[in-house]
Design a protein around this motif. Sequence first.
Motif, short mmCIF file in Angstrom:
data_model
loop_
_atom_site.label_atom_id
_atom_site.label_comp_id
_atom_site.label_asym_id
_atom_site.label_seq_id
_atom_site.Cartn_x
_atom_site.Cartn_y
_atom_site.Cartn_z
N LEU A 172 43.35 29.45 34.25
CA LEU A 172 42.82 30.20 33.10
C LEU A 172 41.74 31.19 33.54
CD1 LEU A 172 42.41 27.66 30.15
CD2 LEU A 172 44.15 29.43 30.43
N LYS A 173 40.85 30.74 34.38
CA LYS A 173 39.77 31.62 34.88
C LYS A 173 40.34 32.83 35.59
CE LYS A 173 35.76 31.49 38.04
NZ LYS A 173 36.29 32.30 39.17
N ALA A 174 41.36 32.61 36.43
CA ALA A 174 41.97 33.72 37.16
C ALA A 174 42.60 34.74 36.21
CB ALA A 174 43.02 33.18 38.14
N VAL A 175 43.24 34.26 35.15
CA VAL A 175 43.85 35.17 34.19
C VAL A 175 42.77 35.96 33.43
CG1 VAL A 175 45.24 35.34 32.09
CG2 VAL A 175 45.95 33.80 33.92
N LEU A 176 41.71 35.28 33.00
CA LEU A 176 40.61 35.95 32.29
C LEU A 176 40.01 37.06 33.15
CD1 LEU A 176 38.87 32.78 30.80
CD2 LEU A 176 39.89 34.62 29.45
N ASN A 309 55.29 37.79 51.28
CA ASN A 309 54.38 38.30 52.31
C ASN A 309 54.06 37.28 53.40
OD1 ASN A 309 53.02 39.96 49.57
ND2 ASN A 309 53.86 41.08 51.30
N GLY A 310 54.60 36.07 53.29
CA GLY A 310 54.46 35.10 54.37
C GLY A 310 53.12 34.41 54.47
N LEU A 311 52.31 34.45 53.40
CA LEU A 311 51.04 33.74 53.42
C LEU A 311 51.26 32.26 53.11
CD1 LEU A 311 48.65 36.20 51.52
CD2 LEU A 311 49.46 36.28 53.89
N THR A 312 50.34 31.43 53.53
CA THR A 312 50.40 30.01 53.16
C THR A 312 50.04 29.87 51.68
OG1 THR A 312 48.08 29.56 53.66
CG2 THR A 312 49.66 29.38 55.50
N PRO A 313 50.41 28.76 51.04
CA PRO A 313 50.00 28.57 49.64
C PRO A 313 48.49 28.68 49.46
CG PRO A 313 51.72 27.01 50.19
CD PRO A 313 51.36 27.70 51.48
N TYR A 314 47.73 28.14 50.40
CA TYR A 314 46.26 28.23 50.31
C TYR A 314 45.81 29.68 50.35
CZ TYR A 314 41.35 28.10 51.66
OH TYR A 314 40.00 28.33 51.73
N GLU A 315 46.31 30.45 51.32
CA GLU A 315 45.91 31.85 51.45
C GLU A 315 46.32 32.64 50.20
OE1 GLU A 315 46.37 32.26 56.33
OE2 GLU A 315 48.08 32.64 55.00
N ALA A 316 47.55 32.40 49.73
CA ALA A 316 48.02 33.10 48.53
C ALA A 316 47.15 32.79 47.33
CB ALA A 316 49.47 32.71 48.25
N SER A 317 46.71 31.54 47.22
CA SER A 317 45.85 31.14 46.11
C SER A 317 44.48 31.81 46.21
CB SER A 317 45.69 29.62 46.09
OG SER A 317 44.79 29.22 45.08
N MET A 318 43.90 31.83 47.40
CA MET A 318 42.57 32.41 47.59
C MET A 318 42.56 33.90 47.24
SD MET A 318 40.41 30.10 48.49
CE MET A 318 39.05 30.99 49.23
N LEU A 319 43.64 34.60 47.52
CA LEU A 319 43.70 36.03 47.21
C LEU A 319 44.08 36.29 45.76
CD1 LEU A 319 45.41 37.56 50.38
CD2 LEU A 319 42.99 37.53 49.81
N SER A 320 45.10 35.60 45.27
CA SER A 320 45.62 35.92 43.93
C SER A 320 44.65 35.55 42.82
CB SER A 320 46.95 35.21 43.70
OG SER A 320 46.81 33.80 43.74
N THR A 321 43.78 34.57 43.06
CA THR A 321 42.84 34.16 42.01
C THR A 321 41.51 34.90 42.07
OG1 THR A 321 42.07 32.32 43.41
CG2 THR A 321 43.83 31.84 41.84
N ASP A 322 41.37 35.82 43.01
CA ASP A 322 40.16 36.63 43.14
C ASP A 322 40.55 38.09 42.90
OD1 ASP A 322 38.08 38.32 44.32
OD2 ASP A 322 37.21 36.46 45.08
#
Length: 477
Positions: A172-176, A309-322
């Motif tokens: 929710l925070k990431a969407v806001l 793009n071949g990122l790990t789930p952790y890396e994808a999460s760190m970028l997509s939620t910021d």
Amino acid sequence: MKYEAVIGIEMHAELNTKTKIFCGCKTDYGAQVNTQCCPICIGLPGTLPTLNKKVVEYAVRMGLACGCTINRETKHDRKNYFYPDLPKAYQISQYDIPLCENGEISFYVGEDKKTVRIRRIHIEEDAGKLLHDNRFSGTLVDFNRCGIPLIEIVSQPDMHSPEEARAYLEALKAVLECLGICNCRMQEGNIRCDVNVSIRPAGSDQLGNRVEMKNVNTFSGAVRGIEYEIKRQIEVVEAGGHIEQETRRWDDDRGESLSMRSKEDAQDYRYFPEPDLVPIRLDEAYVQSIRESLPELPLSKYERYWKENGLTPYEASMLSTDKDKAAFFEACLEKDASLAKQICNWILGDIAKLQNERSCTVASLVIDPAALCELIVLTQKGTLSSTSAKTVFDEMLSTGKAPGVIVEEKGLAQVNDEQALLGIVEEVLAANAGPVQDYYGGKTNVLGFLVGQCMKRSKGKGNPQLFNKLLAQKLNG
């Protein structure tokens, strides 16, 4: 497990409008007490509220992002209760016809995709704030927060663990943030949540009596509160007790929830339509224009970064939620998408470290995406060592010069001439007889130390892979 937890969450998010929901007072955080309020804020008799149009727009944006039905005609309702920080003795909210309803939000818990249904999203005004301080006796009521616009996002009880609850809140925070409608600074109270927890026998589809924990203001606090409440309820049931429907307060310092009162039902608030505000009527063109303006949402970014793009789930999460990091990553991908992994490493490594040191955003660092990609390519080609790349990066930030220019001016090009490096290798082996003997004694990890000594003698210009190769050849040959 003998029991299953059932969790629902009501999130209150402050909308970052310039003025309040029903008047023209500012919404700046940290202003002197009671300097951002007016007769409407403090509920003086005879005052009339006027709805802030931007509040409706922001709420509809969130509703559409969550796949909600947008009610074309809705209204405001008075929620009646007495508390010292609520000067009118009622809160203007929405009851039976919320602005948005019947949506959902999906997110990942680890690599498992989870969907939580959104029951409703409605708009309402915030209350004031009670200040307790040893600088003065009694309690001070600050009305600056009265009338700050909120959306309340109410989930269905679809979560069953603290981990799922935290992932839901983060989603929710990431969407806001992605929509740009809430600052999401939890230390300023931009996001607060009420957490409802109940337990039931594993395998049952019946809901138990729920306990609500009010105004949890950190995600980690929500996790700790849920863990505590699940444990407490299980202990009560196993001791032969009965879970009472009640409202509790989570005390994060003490690590426990404390009973406040029996849980209210809707009739306790004596809801009735707000007589001083006209109904909200939205036409299809208005809703469609907002729908078309929505950006790509964090979940879509996450899946693209991970699967394409071949990122790990952790890396994808760190970028997509910021939002800030994602924007810079996207700008770099436009220059050269083949460098996605290396770009991510820089953003989550050296750039994130610099952000922490300077307490700033990526945007404020003013890094040219094309320059970062050029720097990565120079490193890949062997023109720069990883050590020299960091030197070039620092110079890029301070001067704005292109990486190639900096390498030329400072003579930082990596030495890849084996004959030149071999001389350094021989010098290092001669000067480190002890580590050499350790290597022959089976301690092969000293090879890293010897490579470091070679890099030191070459002033960081030597190719570390070549040093490693040449050292191994000399030691084993």
